[in-house]
Enzyme design. Structure first.
Site, mmCIF file in Angstrom:
data_model
loop_
_atom_site.group_PDB
_atom_site.id
_atom_site.type_symbol
_atom_site.label_atom_id
_atom_site.label_comp_id
_atom_site.label_asym_id
_atom_site.label_seq_id
_atom_site.Cartn_x
_atom_site.Cartn_y
_atom_site.Cartn_z
ATOM 1 C CD GLU A 190 2.078 0.965 10.386
ATOM 2 O OE1 GLU A 190 1.710 1.631 9.398
ATOM 3 O OE2 GLU A 190 1.776 -0.218 10.541
ATOM 4 C CG HIS A 247 -0.404 -0.053 2.542
ATOM 5 N ND1 HIS A 247 0.757 -0.717 2.850
ATOM 6 C CD2 HIS A 247 -0.853 0.460 3.709
ATOM 7 C CE1 HIS A 247 0.987 -0.614 4.146
ATOM 8 N NE2 HIS A 247 0.034 0.098 4.691
ATOM 9 C CG HIS A 273 -1.112 5.036 10.547
ATOM 10 N ND1 HIS A 273 -2.186 4.190 10.624
ATOM 11 C CD2 HIS A 273 -0.285 4.490 9.619
ATOM 12 C CE1 HIS A 273 -2.012 3.176 9.791
ATOM 13 N NE2 HIS A 273 -0.873 3.331 9.162
ATOM 14 C CE1 TYR A 291 -0.531 1.960 12.666
ATOM 15 C CE2 TYR A 291 -0.868 -0.185 13.665
ATOM 16 C CZ TYR A 291 -0.882 0.635 12.562
ATOM 17 O OH TYR A 291 -1.249 0.134 11.351
ATOM 18 C CG HIS A 345 -0.541 -4.579 10.052
ATOM 19 N ND1 HIS A 345 -1.439 -4.103 10.970
ATOM 20 C CD2 HIS A 345 0.331 -3.565 9.831
ATOM 21 C CE1 HIS A 345 -1.118 -2.864 11.294
ATOM 22 N NE2 HIS A 345 -0.040 -2.521 10.622
HETATM 23 FE FE LIG Z 1 0.009 1.668 8.172
#
Ligand SMILES: [Fe+2]
Length: 314
Positions: free
Chosen positions: A271, A206, A220, A261, A252
């Site tokens: 993060e 991502h 974040h 975090y 994750h």
């Molecule tokens: Fe993230």
């Protein structure tokens, strides 16, 4: 013509001295400039453009805008047309409006967040240089974040009133800017409501992501580290500096990233994200998480969401 990477995020901070200490000495970013309006410009040691983070003094924390880099200057004209034809108003910014950048475009995502596109930003180089580089610089501070990796934005989602700005953002970014959906979570009785979405323009899981919330906001900004060992050391450094952490080192399910975090002194969540996750080439089928497995998608080990994680944002 393409959007090639995240360029920078402009965060609003309440106390610039405290923010500078956090981003410079704890995260390990490098201050490259400071302007007369009190904005601070920073980059990771492994980044070559002049900045990836702008900190702006403000009385309210949160994100001012997020910017992505396009391949060629002429792409900006094409994207301006495409975005306008989609029905979103576009502002043409003169060179220098975004500091040390060429001309740029500014527009609002369907969720209301401000996004900019630019093609040129001053290049200052990586700390390790381009010729026979060392694997990391000896003078790195704190956590030693390599680069700004991605941002997660909070978007209004109200299926009862047919509001889903997450799906609207996904449609817009996919159709107009060439972002590719990598992962999503589908909810609702027919499992057809897109409630979490992760998109990329590179080959990482991502470059931007969206989660639901009552109002548009900033969840974040994430900074890249290379290994799980770096994550452990980052948590040590945060503890030594009494940084408020809301999620201790874990993994994750979505993206497979290794994570911590924590908050900057203004309450903006950060993060540290380690590892590639997986290789998200353009032909990768979209990964879907079902509603009951969303907590495990977010925190793979515990399989539980803490409400502060979803409800606290700026
Ligand atoms: Fe993230």
């Amino acid at each position: 013509m393409s959007v090639i990477k995240i360029g920078h995020v402009n965060l609003r901070v309440l106390d610039m001295a405290a923010a500078r200490n956090h981003y410079e000495n704890i995260l390990g970013l490098i201050v490259t400039d400071e302007d007369s309006e009190g904005n601070l410009y920073l980059k990771g040691w492994d980044e070559w453009e002049k900045y990836s983070v702008i900190l702006s003094p403000s009385e309210q924390a949160g994100m001012d805008h997020i910017a992505y880099k396009v391949e060629n200057d002429s792409d900006l004209d094409s994207y301006a047309n495409t975005i306008q034809n989609y029905g979103i108003e576009v502002e043409n910014l003169d060179a220098g409006t975004l500091v040390d950048c060429g001309r740029a475009l500014r527009f609002k995502l369907p969720s209301g967040h401000i996004m900019c596109l630019y093609a040129d930003k001053t290049v200052v180089g990586k700390s390790v240089g381009n010729v026979n580089p060392a694997p990391w610089p000896l003078d790195v501070k704190g956590v030693g974040a390599h680069w700004l990796d991605h941002c997660l934005l909070v978007c209004p989602l109200d299926p009862e009133n047919q509001v889903n700005t997450i799906a609207d953002n996904v449609n817009f970014l996919s159709q107009c800017l060439g972002f590719r959906l990598t992962e999503q979570a589908l909810v609702g009785p027919d499992a057809d409501i897109q409630a979490v979405a992760f998109l990329t323009v590179t080959n990482t899981p991502h470059d931007i992501a969206f989660v639901p919330g009552p109002t548009a906001g900033f969840h974040h900004a994430s900074f890249y580290l290379s290994s799980w060992g770096d994550i452990l050391k980052a948590a040590d450094i945060m503890a030594m500096n009494k940084v408020k952490m809301d999620v201790m080192p874990t993994r994750h399910g979505i993206t497979r990233g290794e994570t911590i975090y924590f908050f900057d002194p203004s309450g903006n969540r950060n993060e540290t994200f380690a590892g590639l996750g997986y290789l998200a080439t353009p032909d990768m089928p979209v990964i879907t998480w079902t509603e009951e497995e969303i907590p495990r998608g977010i925190f793979y080990h515990s399989g539980e969401l803490n409400t502060a994680f979803t409800e606290v944002y700026t």
